[in-house]
Design a protein around this motif. Structure first.
Motif, PDB file in Angstrom:
ATOM      1  N   GLY A 132       2.408  11.152   4.197  1.00 23.42           N
ATOM      2  CA  GLY A 132       1.531  10.125   3.653  1.00 23.42           C
ATOM      3  C   GLY A 132       2.237   8.788   3.607  1.00 23.42           C
ATOM      4  O   GLY A 132       3.050   8.469   4.481  1.00 23.42           O
ATOM      5  N   GLN A 133       1.980   8.009   2.564  1.00 27.75           N
ATOM      6  CA  GLN A 133       2.573   6.688   2.438  1.00 27.75           C
ATOM      7  C   GLN A 133       4.038   6.789   2.020  1.00 27.75           C
ATOM      8  O   GLN A 133       4.443   7.729   1.339  1.00 27.75           O
ATOM      9  N   ARG A 134       4.796   5.778   2.403  1.00 26.92           N
ATOM     10  CA  ARG A 134       6.194   5.699   1.990  1.00 26.92           C
ATOM     11  C   ARG A 134       6.265   5.408   0.502  1.00 26.92           C
ATOM     12  O   ARG A 134       5.455   4.681  -0.040  1.00 26.92           O
ATOM     13  N   GLN A 135       7.278   5.991  -0.144  1.00 26.36           N
ATOM     14  CA  GLN A 135       7.527   5.740  -1.562  1.00 26.36           C
ATOM     15  C   GLN A 135       8.456   4.532  -1.693  1.00 26.36           C
ATOM     16  O   GLN A 135       9.248   4.252  -0.785  1.00 26.36           O
ATOM     17  N   THR A 191      11.621   8.066   1.021  1.00 23.46           N
ATOM     18  CA  THR A 191      10.812   9.279   1.099  1.00 23.46           C
ATOM     19  C   THR A 191       9.357   8.917   1.362  1.00 23.46           C
ATOM     20  O   THR A 191       8.950   7.767   1.181  1.00 23.46           O
ATOM     21  N   VAL A 192       8.599   9.909   1.780  1.00 21.44           N
ATOM     22  CA  VAL A 192       7.162   9.740   1.969  1.00 21.44           C
ATOM     23  C   VAL A 192       6.431  10.782   1.133  1.00 21.44           C
ATOM     24  O   VAL A 192       6.965  11.862   0.853  1.00 21.44           O
ATOM     25  N   GLN A 193       5.218  10.443   0.740  1.00 23.23           N
ATOM     26  CA  GLN A 193       4.361  11.406   0.074  1.00 23.23           C
ATOM     27  C   GLN A 193       3.999  12.498   1.064  1.00 23.23           C
ATOM     28  O   GLN A 193       3.985  12.265   2.281  1.00 23.23           O
ATOM     29  N   THR A 194       3.690  13.675   0.572  1.00 22.30           N
ATOM     30  CA  THR A 194       3.132  14.701   1.443  1.00 22.30           C
ATOM     31  C   THR A 194       1.684  14.935   1.036  1.00 22.30           C
ATOM     32  O   THR A 194       1.343  14.901  -0.153  1.00 22.30           O
ATOM     33  N   ILE A 195       0.866  15.135   2.024  1.00 21.14           N
ATOM     34  CA  ILE A 195      -0.565  15.327   1.807  1.00 21.14           C
ATOM     35  C   ILE A 195      -0.945  16.703   2.322  1.00 21.14           C
ATOM     36  O   ILE A 195      -0.606  17.060   3.462  1.00 21.14           O
TER      37      ILE A 195
END
Length: 149
Positions: free
Chosen positions: A57-60, A39-43
């Motif tokens: 955003g960045q990958r988790q 998953t990736v962060q959402t901004i």
């Protein structure tokens, strides 16, 4: 519409019961693998005019769980877990591959990069049960890449 046996076999979904797992350079048997997701962060991006949109955003980190029956002298996972000490860890690459019915041809492989153990769980013991002793290992990894063969 598929008409040949090859076309039909390429269109059918792959069963999940036949897979192989390689931890570092060692092939290991597991009865269950879960957590093959990234998953990736959402901004929230908001501009000065009141509009906003969501951006990736960045990958988790990847969290994977492996389960297998315990057996005598199979202590690779506990040795790996016990190698962890303050500020040192033995990270390993892991390959998890779905195979064909014969187990000889790889169909899809999940390449897990820089994995290390975050938890090693032993079996629940009961004098009144007859279940197989299962161990479970939870891993955290940097990245997950899917390769179709």
């Amino acid at each position: 519409m598929a008409t040949t046996a090859l076309e039909i076999s390429e269109m059918c979904p792959i069963p999940t019961y036949r897979f192989v797992v390689t931890v570092g350079d060692v092939a290991m048997a597991f009865s269950e693998v879960s957590g093959l997701s990234q998953t990736v962060q959402t901004i929230d991006y908001r501009d000065g005019t009141g509009h906003w949109c969501l951006m990736p955003g960045q990958r988790q980190p990847v969290n994977i769980t492996l389960r297998r029956g315990m057996a005598k002298r199979r202590k690779e996972l506990s040795d790996w877990f016990n190698s962890i000490s303050f500020n040192t860890v033995d990270k390993k690459d892991i390959l998890i591959s779905l195979t064909d019915e014969t187990g000889t041809e790889l169909l899809i492989t999940w390449n897990v990069s820089n994995a290390f153990i975050t938890a090693l769980n032993g079996p629940s013991l009961s004098a009144s049960g007859n279940e197989v002793a299962m161990e479970e290992v939870t891993l955290m990894a940097d990245r997950l890449k899917i390769e179709f063969h």
